[in-house]
Write a protein that holds these residues in place. Structure first.
Motif, PDB file in Angstrom:
ATOM      1  N   LYS A 330      93.842  59.730  60.927  1.00  0.00           N
ATOM      2  CA  LYS A 330      92.771  60.574  60.442  1.00  0.00           C
ATOM      3  C   LYS A 330      93.315  61.638  59.590  1.00  0.00           C
ATOM      4  N   VAL A 331      94.313  62.273  59.756  1.00  0.00           N
ATOM      5  CA  VAL A 331      94.732  63.512  59.476  1.00  0.00           C
ATOM      6  C   VAL A 331      95.672  63.132  57.906  1.00  0.00           C
ATOM      7  N   ILE A 332      94.994  63.561  56.708  1.00  0.00           N
ATOM      8  CA  ILE A 332      95.636  63.453  55.474  1.00  0.00           C
ATOM      9  C   ILE A 332      95.937  64.744  54.888  1.00  0.00           C
ATOM     10  N   ILE A 333      97.160  65.184  55.023  1.00  0.00           N
ATOM     11  CA  ILE A 333      97.765  66.325  54.660  1.00  0.00           C
ATOM     12  C   ILE A 333      97.474  66.708  53.222  1.00  0.00           C
ATOM     13  N   ASN A 334      97.494  65.806  52.308  1.00  0.00           N
ATOM     14  CA  ASN A 334      97.346  65.943  50.766  1.00  0.00           C
ATOM     15  C   ASN A 334      95.885  65.726  50.429  1.00  0.00           C
ATOM     16  N   SER A 335      95.128  66.753  49.676  1.00  0.00           N
ATOM     17  CA  SER A 335      93.836  66.605  49.432  1.00  0.00           C
ATOM     18  C   SER A 335      93.766  65.462  48.241  1.00  0.00           C
ATOM     19  N   LYS A 433      86.217  70.034  44.714  1.00  0.00           N
ATOM     20  CA  LYS A 433      86.462  69.370  43.337  1.00  0.00           C
ATOM     21  C   LYS A 433      87.232  68.259  43.536  1.00  0.00           C
ATOM     22  N   THR A 434      88.110  68.300  44.165  1.00  0.00           N
ATOM     23  CA  THR A 434      89.050  67.067  44.305  1.00  0.00           C
ATOM     24  C   THR A 434      88.715  65.863  44.918  1.00  0.00           C
ATOM     25  N   ILE A 435      87.753  66.254  46.236  1.00  0.00           N
ATOM     26  CA  ILE A 435      87.181  65.003  46.948  1.00  0.00           C
ATOM     27  C   ILE A 435      86.006  64.490  46.207  1.00  0.00           C
ATOM     28  N   LYS A 436      85.052  65.490  45.658  1.00  0.00           N
ATOM     29  CA  LYS A 436      83.798  65.360  45.081  1.00  0.00           C
ATOM     30  C   LYS A 436      82.805  64.533  46.007  1.00  0.00           C
ATOM     31  N   ASP A 445      73.169  79.324  59.344  1.00  0.00           N
ATOM     32  CA  ASP A 445      73.337  80.700  59.028  1.00  0.00           C
ATOM     33  C   ASP A 445      73.755  80.877  57.550  1.00  0.00           C
ATOM     34  N   TYR A 446      74.313  79.977  56.963  1.00  0.00           N
ATOM     35  CA  TYR A 446      74.599  80.183  55.616  1.00  0.00           C
ATOM     36  C   TYR A 446      73.678  79.858  54.445  1.00  0.00           C
ATOM     37  N   GLN A 447      72.333  79.287  55.176  1.00  0.00           N
ATOM     38  CA  GLN A 447      71.274  79.084  54.160  1.00  0.00           C
ATOM     39  C   GLN A 447      70.775  80.127  53.138  1.00  0.00           C
ATOM     40  N   SER A 448      70.930  81.334  53.702  1.00  0.00           N
ATOM     41  CA  SER A 448      70.380  82.615  52.778  1.00  0.00           C
ATOM     42  C   SER A 448      71.510  83.269  52.230  1.00  0.00           C
ATOM     43  N   THR A 449      72.731  82.644  52.292  1.00  0.00           N
ATOM     44  CA  THR A 449      73.924  83.336  51.620  1.00  0.00           C
ATOM     45  C   THR A 449      74.271  82.589  50.481  1.00  0.00           C
ATOM     46  N   VAL A 450      74.690  83.439  49.602  1.00  0.00           N
ATOM     47  CA  VAL A 450      75.263  82.777  48.238  1.00  0.00           C
ATOM     48  C   VAL A 450      76.721  82.711  48.492  1.00  0.00           C
ATOM     49  N   THR A 451      77.102  81.338  48.958  1.00  0.00           N
ATOM     50  CA  THR A 451      78.582  81.124  49.340  1.00  0.00           C
ATOM     51  C   THR A 451      79.046  81.094  47.980  1.00  0.00           C
ATOM     52  N   PRO A 452      80.504  80.927  48.074  1.00  0.00           N
ATOM     53  CA  PRO A 452      81.396  80.975  46.930  1.00  0.00           C
ATOM     54  C   PRO A 452      81.502  79.511  46.480  1.00  0.00           C
ATOM     55  N   GLU A 453      81.087  78.629  47.153  1.00  0.00           N
ATOM     56  CA  GLU A 453      81.361  77.316  46.632  1.00  0.00           C
ATOM     57  C   GLU A 453      79.825  76.708  46.106  1.00  0.00           C
ATOM     58  N   LEU A 457      79.009  73.365  43.744  1.00  0.00           N
ATOM     59  CA  LEU A 457      78.086  72.166  44.392  1.00  0.00           C
ATOM     60  C   LEU A 457      77.139  72.012  43.295  1.00  0.00           C
ATOM     61  N   MET A 458      76.466  72.896  42.784  1.00  0.00           N
ATOM     62  CA  MET A 458      75.570  72.547  42.019  1.00  0.00           C
ATOM     63  C   MET A 458      75.926  72.106  40.485  1.00  0.00           C
ATOM     64  N   SER A 459      77.168  72.521  40.048  1.00  0.00           N
ATOM     65  CA  SER A 459      77.791  72.067  38.979  1.00  0.00           C
ATOM     66  C   SER A 459      78.127  70.502  39.130  1.00  0.00           C
ATOM     67  N   LEU A 460      78.541  70.065  40.151  1.00  0.00           N
ATOM     68  CA  LEU A 460      79.038  68.702  40.276  1.00  0.00           C
ATOM     69  C   LEU A 460      77.750  67.884  40.911  1.00  0.00           C
TER      70      LEU A 460
END
Length: 493
Positions: A330-335, A433-436, A445-453, A457-460
């Protein structure tokens, strides 16, 4: 396996292989038995299904195509019903370039395997040897001369059934002296090819004993170096891959390395064609400049994939690449490797990505991940590396190391893949960006927060889902409860 080696498999598609050899039509007859014949008290086999597939040199061409390369097949058929069946099969699989020549008198070779409840009972063979009239042989040699100049390598599939005439060998020797092309050979008589000095030969253990006039040894691996040395002397081959069935493969290069590769223990559905897969993959690995050890490992992996299938064995490029990427579980080291795997296995499936530290695993984590899986078909969990958690949570975190945290996640059946991240960026942006993925999951708890990602997410066009959290469950709260309690440890005994 290292990504640069796996990436070389992409170059299979640029290679053009000329396959020359004996065509065999493989027939598989499935039966059931419920009564005895009254006239002789023998079992009556009722035929439930009959299937046909391309064998011999045609199976080699089929495997090379499935591995992604371009193929030209030069072979000989009879003029009979089995020849018609073969041509129908060729029409249903039109990718290869066919150069068919016909024997006026001889039968097309056909091997019929009769099975009952998956068990092979008998094999019935039709045809023994095919010969070409002089005018047909001239046309065969004309095709060979033209095809040789266009290909990157030659694969000779010689089952001693007539397609490889001595004139064919003489012409290959002449052509090779003018323009070098790697020539690999699968034959029962390598002595006749010594003037060609093959790039690779692939005898099995029984064939090796017959060729070297040696006796069987209890320890075949221990005997293998001696046998391969003698085989190189007999054939003048640059590399010998001696197949030893369950004992794996022993590989020797002239004036070079010698090593043994163990085979994977898998359930064998049909070993017919396994050797073709191995040598086909080994040849392509050689052409894309993969070193001998990794080339042999990859070829063994391809063969192990093929023999788990019913009917004649084969392995596709997609299956091989996915298997090499996923060899650690299951573990894939390289994205980037994971992205490639998802692209292969995720066709027509919804891919879900979530990320987190998952330090002290608790019921909140379990519930969250289970609900994340319900958002699609494939769940990928990105897990922050130790250094990333220390930057995010402070120098006392994580409590559990990355290896321990991944070991816990591996035990969850609803997680498909785990990938560490955070070596340069503590956000999941580069991972997204890599996995898409189709869906990205976070806690509510993140719903009302502007997260860095969020912008990524919106652009993709990636859907974001927020999942309710289990009340009063978090790693920080657990740590605080432990630190706030006085624990008295009593000595036992």
């Amino acid at each position: 396996m290292e990504r640069d080696i796996i990436n070389k498999l992409n170059n299979f598609k640029d290679k053009h292989i000329l396959v020359i050899g004996d065509f065999i039509l493989d027939a598989y007859v499935d039966t059931q038995c419920e009564r005895l014949a009254p006239e002789a008290s023998v079992p009556v086999l009722d035929i439930t299904k009959t299937t046909y597939s391309l064998g011999g040199a045609a199976n080699v061409a089929y495997n090379l195509e499935k591995l992604g390369s371009k193929v030209s097949l030069l072979t000989v058929l009879g003029q009979d019903d089995n020849s018609k069946k073969a041509i129908q099969l060729f029409k249903s699989n039109p990718q290869k370039s066919l150069y068919l020549h016909f024997s006026a008198e001889d039968q097309t070779l056909c091997k019929t395997r009769i099975h009952k409840d998956g068990q092979l009972l008998y094999r019935l063979d039709e045809g023994k040897h095919l010969t070409l009239e002089n005018d047909q042989m001239d046309l065969f040699l004309k095709d060979l001369r033209e095809l040789y100049l266009k290909c990157d390598a030659v694969y000779i599939a010689d089952y001693n059934k007539g397609a490889i005439h001595y004139k064919v060998i003489d012409l290959l020797e002449e052509l090779k002296s003018m323009v070098y092309k790697p020539i690999v050979i699968d034959s029962k008589n390598y002595l006749q090819y010594r003037n060609i000095q093959p790039c690779i030969i692939k005898p099995n253990y029984k064939e090796a004993l017959e060729l070297t006039h040696e006796k069987a040894h209890n320890d075949r691996i221990k005997q293998a170096p001696y046998l391969t040395d003698k085989l190189m002397e007999i054939s003048k081959a640059k590399l010998v891959a001696l197949t030893l069935d369950k004992d794996g493969v022993y590989v020797s290069r002239r004036n070079g390395s010698q090593f043994h590769i163990e085979t994977c223990q898998v359930e064998v559905q049909n070993s017919s064609g396994a050797g073709d897969i191995f040598l086909s993959t080994l040849l392509l690995n050689h052409l894309v400049e993969i070193d001998d050890i990794n080339a042999a490992k990859i070829a063994c992996q391809a063969a192990s994939i093929g023999i788990q299938k019913e009917a004649t064995a084969h392995c596709t490029w997609e299956e091989l690449k996915a298997s090499l990427i996923q060899e650690s579980g299951k573990v894939i080291i390289n994205s980037e490797n994971l992205a490639e795997l998802v692209k292969i296995k995720g066709q027509d499936k919804t891919v879900v990505l979530t990320t987190g530290c998952f330090d002290i695993f608790h019921s909140g984590h379990a519930t969250f991940l289970k609900q994340a899986k319900e958002q699609g078909d494939i769940l990928i969990v990105g897990i922050n590396i130790d250094e990333s958690i220390a930057r995010l949570k402070g120098p006392d975190r994580p409590v559990n190391t990355l290896m321990d945290r991944m070991e816990v996640l591996k035990a969850l059946s609803y997680i498909d893949y785990i990938v560490p991240f955070g070596d340069q960026d503590d956000t999941p942006i580069s991972l997204i960006k890599t996995i898409k993925p189709h869906v990205f999951v976070k806690g509510e708890d993140y719903q009302s927060t502007v997260t860095p990602e969020k912008k990524t997410l919106m652009s993709l066009g990636i859907k974001q889902v927020f999942i309710p959290l289990v009340p009063h469950q978090s790693t920080t709260k657990i740590i605080n409860r432990v630190q706030g309690n006085t624990i008295n440890l009593k000595k036992i005994g």
